[in-house]
Design a protein around this motif. Structure first.
Motif, PDB file in Angstrom:
ATOM      1  N   ALA A   1       0.817  -1.216   0.000  1.00  0.00           N
ATOM      2  CA  ALA A   1       0.000   0.000   0.000  1.00  0.00           C
ATOM      3  C   ALA A   1       0.848   1.262   0.000  1.00  0.00           C
ATOM      4  O   ALA A   1       0.317   2.359   0.128  1.00  0.00           O
ATOM      5  N   ASN A   2       2.149   1.106  -0.150  1.00  0.00           N
ATOM      6  CA  ASN A   2       3.027   2.262  -0.038  1.00  0.00           C
ATOM      7  C   ASN A   2       3.937   2.389  -1.246  1.00  0.00           C
ATOM      8  O   ASN A   2       3.663   1.818  -2.309  1.00  0.00           O
ATOM      9  N   LYS A   3       5.031   3.092  -1.118  1.00  0.00           N
ATOM     10  CA  LYS A   3       5.857   3.479  -2.250  1.00  0.00           C
ATOM     11  C   LYS A   3       6.676   2.311  -2.793  1.00  0.00           C
ATOM     12  O   LYS A   3       6.831   1.274  -2.159  1.00  0.00           O
ATOM     13  N   THR A   4       7.220   2.524  -3.976  1.00  0.00           N
ATOM     14  CA  THR A   4       8.043   1.522  -4.633  1.00  0.00           C
ATOM     15  C   THR A   4       9.392   1.427  -3.941  1.00  0.00           C
ATOM     16  O   THR A   4       9.978   2.434  -3.541  1.00  0.00           O
ATOM     17  N   ALA A   5       9.883   0.205  -3.833  1.00  0.00           N
ATOM     18  CA  ALA A   5      11.176  -0.005  -3.190  1.00  0.00           C
ATOM     19  C   ALA A   5      12.293   0.646  -3.988  1.00  0.00           C
ATOM     20  O   ALA A   5      12.219   0.777  -5.220  1.00  0.00           O
ATOM     21  N   LEU A   6      13.350   1.062  -3.292  1.00  0.00           N
ATOM     22  CA  LEU A   6      14.516   1.647  -3.956  1.00  0.00           C
ATOM     23  C   LEU A   6      15.240   0.625  -4.820  1.00  0.00           C
ATOM     24  O   LEU A   6      15.917   0.974  -5.782  1.00  0.00           O
TER      25      LEU A   6
ATOM     26  N   LEU B   1       9.767  16.619  13.811  1.00  0.00           N
ATOM     27  CA  LEU B   1      10.815  16.615  12.803  1.00  0.00           C
ATOM     28  C   LEU B   1      10.519  15.503  11.809  1.00  0.00           C
ATOM     29  O   LEU B   1      10.677  14.324  12.114  1.00  0.00           O
ATOM     30  N   GLY B   2      10.068  15.856  10.602  1.00  0.00           N
ATOM     31  CA  GLY B   2       9.737  14.876   9.590  1.00  0.00           C
ATOM     32  C   GLY B   2      10.489  15.136   8.301  1.00  0.00           C
ATOM     33  O   GLY B   2      10.560  16.275   7.839  1.00  0.00           O
ATOM     34  N   VAL B   3      11.066  14.077   7.724  1.00  0.00           N
ATOM     35  CA  VAL B   3      11.850  14.202   6.489  1.00  0.00           C
ATOM     36  C   VAL B   3      11.653  12.959   5.629  1.00  0.00           C
ATOM     37  O   VAL B   3      11.206  11.912   6.102  1.00  0.00           O
ATOM     38  N   GLU B   4      12.006  13.081   4.365  1.00  0.00           N
ATOM     39  CA  GLU B   4      12.089  11.913   3.496  1.00  0.00           C
ATOM     40  C   GLU B   4      13.380  11.170   3.832  1.00  0.00           C
ATOM     41  O   GLU B   4      14.465  11.760   3.804  1.00  0.00           O
ATOM     42  N   SER B   5      13.262   9.898   4.159  1.00  0.00           N
ATOM     43  CA  SER B   5      14.429   9.146   4.614  1.00  0.00           C
ATOM     44  C   SER B   5      14.348   7.703   4.137  1.00  0.00           C
ATOM     45  O   SER B   5      13.258   7.133   4.005  1.00  0.00           O
ATOM     46  N   PRO B   6      15.501   7.083   3.881  1.00  0.00           N
ATOM     47  CA  PRO B   6      15.500   5.654   3.561  1.00  0.00           C
ATOM     48  C   PRO B   6      15.312   4.814   4.818  1.00  0.00           C
ATOM     49  O   PRO B   6      15.727   5.203   5.913  1.00  0.00           O
ATOM     50  N   PHE B   7      14.688   3.679   4.644  1.00  0.00           N
ATOM     51  CA  PHE B   7      14.564   2.717   5.742  1.00  0.00           C
ATOM     52  C   PHE B   7      14.341   1.340   5.141  1.00  0.00           C
ATOM     53  O   PHE B   7      13.882   1.203   3.999  1.00  0.00           O
ATOM     54  N   ALA B   8      14.697   0.325   5.909  1.00  0.00           N
ATOM     55  CA  ALA B   8      14.526  -1.058   5.463  1.00  0.00           C
ATOM     56  C   ALA B   8      13.235  -1.613   6.042  1.00  0.00           C
ATOM     57  O   ALA B   8      12.972  -1.486   7.237  1.00  0.00           O
TER      58      ALA B   8
END
Length: 420
Positions: free
Chosen positions: A28-33, A64-71
């Motif tokens: 339901a969320n964004k495409t994987a990197l 504090l909210g940002v676009e960030s990578p996560f596994a």
């Protein structure tokens, strides 16, 4: 868990085995990197694999909210598990970017970690954060200061008016690895092993290790000093319960100890300028800690390596700053300073050691009022299974099933150093 021994943000996926709790639904969320699974293994043999995503991540209660990578973890070992949903609901790594698994994603240019995302977006003005992680029975709240904005979280040493953080040098920008130059037991300097901090042995500040770990030889010296201090009731020693307390991780609800007789541990580290030293002390009430439920544990253990693992025992005792941008660890007094000064009880102090070996300031407080509880231990009560001991506030102990006088939780610990 907030882990200074790794660098990635790990979030449970909705199909993660051995986990029950909030999760990230990849459908339901964004495409994987990348569609290539990436994983890692921790020192306790737990491991994970999954896919990296980029999405909005918020800290500081959403401020504090940002676009960030996560596994997003899709697979993990179950025994032991990386996360099970009760002890933790994921892991946030705050070590240096060099350890980040996201760096292995083809064509991905970063930022590689949440802290780097916060800094590059100017959500944080400084690439650092501070812990004031007080013990479970402390009257001081435990807090994390993202970017170091609150100067009130530490306190001045007795006889001074300003709170000062003293800085030690991080000698390798991977883990928070420092150079320990001296260790003292009371005023006696201990002889460090010939291979001290060599052959892949390091001294590291690791927030995910729940105890202080010493090399076996130094740990044995500490145990000998404790046994020879006559701090524990003779019946407690004769019954073998002292050995259970010191070496088997058993906790006691009524510990027959006279704390002021026990030794103080002192560590000296290379300072950030490479010339002077930073010395900090761990009085007895920092390594003998009481849970919120009133159970007392010994929070020092041993390891095979010839270095020191500064785990939650130290984070509980001090105000600790992890400065990724400057490659430093900052130390200052942290919890219950005013209360302990008023009672004449030593607390964990921090001193600057000049190049000639002179130390600025004396030991903190007197030892007159440390004898807070001398109670005879009652009968042994066993627990059906071991548990991991985590910190209150951030690291204070979790208490489990209760017995009439003693809880037999085998003192295990979470070791979040990462091996790939």
């Amino acid at each position: 868990m907030l882990d200074s021994g790794s660098s990635d943000l790990l979030i449970p996926g909705s199909t993660l085995p051995g986990y029950s709790g909030p999760s990230y639904d990849i459908t339901a969320n964004k495409t994987a990197l990348s569609q290539t699974p990436i994983g890692g293994q921790f020192a306790d043999s737990s491991s994970w694999s999954g896919l990296f995503f980029m999405d909005t991540v918020a800290v500081e209660e959403g401020q504090l909210g940002v676009e960030s990578p996560f596994a997003v973890m899709m697979e993990q070992t179950v025994d032991p598990a990386v996360t099970d949903g009760s002890m933790s609901q994921g892991l946030l790594g705050i070590a240096f970017d060099s350890l980040a698994r996201s760096k292995s994603i083809q064509y991905f240019q970063g930022p590689f970690t949440l802290l780097s995302s916060l800094v590059t977006s100017n959500a944080l003005s400084k690439d650092m954060l501070a812990f004031r992680a007080c013990p479970a029975d402390s009257n001081t709240p435990s807090l994390i200061d993202w970017g170091i904005t609150d100067a009130s979280l530490t306190c001045p040493m007795p006889g001074t008016t300003d709170a000062v953080v003293l800085w030690t040098r991080v000698i390798s920008k991977s883990f928070y690895q420092v150079n320990v130059t001296r260790i003292l037991l009371n005023n006696t300097e201990l002889r460090l092993p010939p291979t001290w901090q060599q052959n892949e042995s390091h001294s590291i500040f690791d927030s995910c290790t729940t105890i202080l770990q010493l090399p076996r030889s130094l740990f044995a010296t500490l145990l000998t000093a404790i046994r020879q201090s006559n701090a524990f009731a003779s019946s407690f020693v004769a019954s073998g319960q002292l050995d259970l307390f010191l070496q088997r991780g058993f906790g006691f609800q009524h510990l027959p100890v006279d704390l002021h007789k026990l030794p103080t541990l002192t560590f000296e580290l290379e300072s950030a300028d490479g010339v002077r030293g930073v010395r900090f002390s761990l009085p007895p009430d920092t390594y003998i800690q009481r849970t919120a439920g009133g159970v007392t544990y010994f929070t020092v253990g041993s390891l095979d390596a010839q270095g020191v693992m500064f785990g939650a025992t130290v984070f509980d005792a001090l105000y600790v700053v992890l400065d990724r941008g400057g490659g430093r660890v900052g130390l200052a007094p942290g919890c219950d300073c005013d209360e302990k000064i008023a009672r004449g009880v030593p607390f964990a102090g921090v001193w600057l050691v000049e190049g000639d070996g002179s130390v600025a300031g004396d030991e903190v407080g007197s030892q007159e009022n440390v004898n807070e509880e001398i109670v005879m231990a009652d009968a042994l009560v066993t627990s059906p299974s071991p548990t991991q001991v985590h910190g209150g506030g951030l690291f204070g102990f979790l208490s489990g099933a209760t017995g009439t006088s003693m809880q037999v939780w085998l003192l295990s610990f979470v070791l979040c150093l990462l091996f790939y």
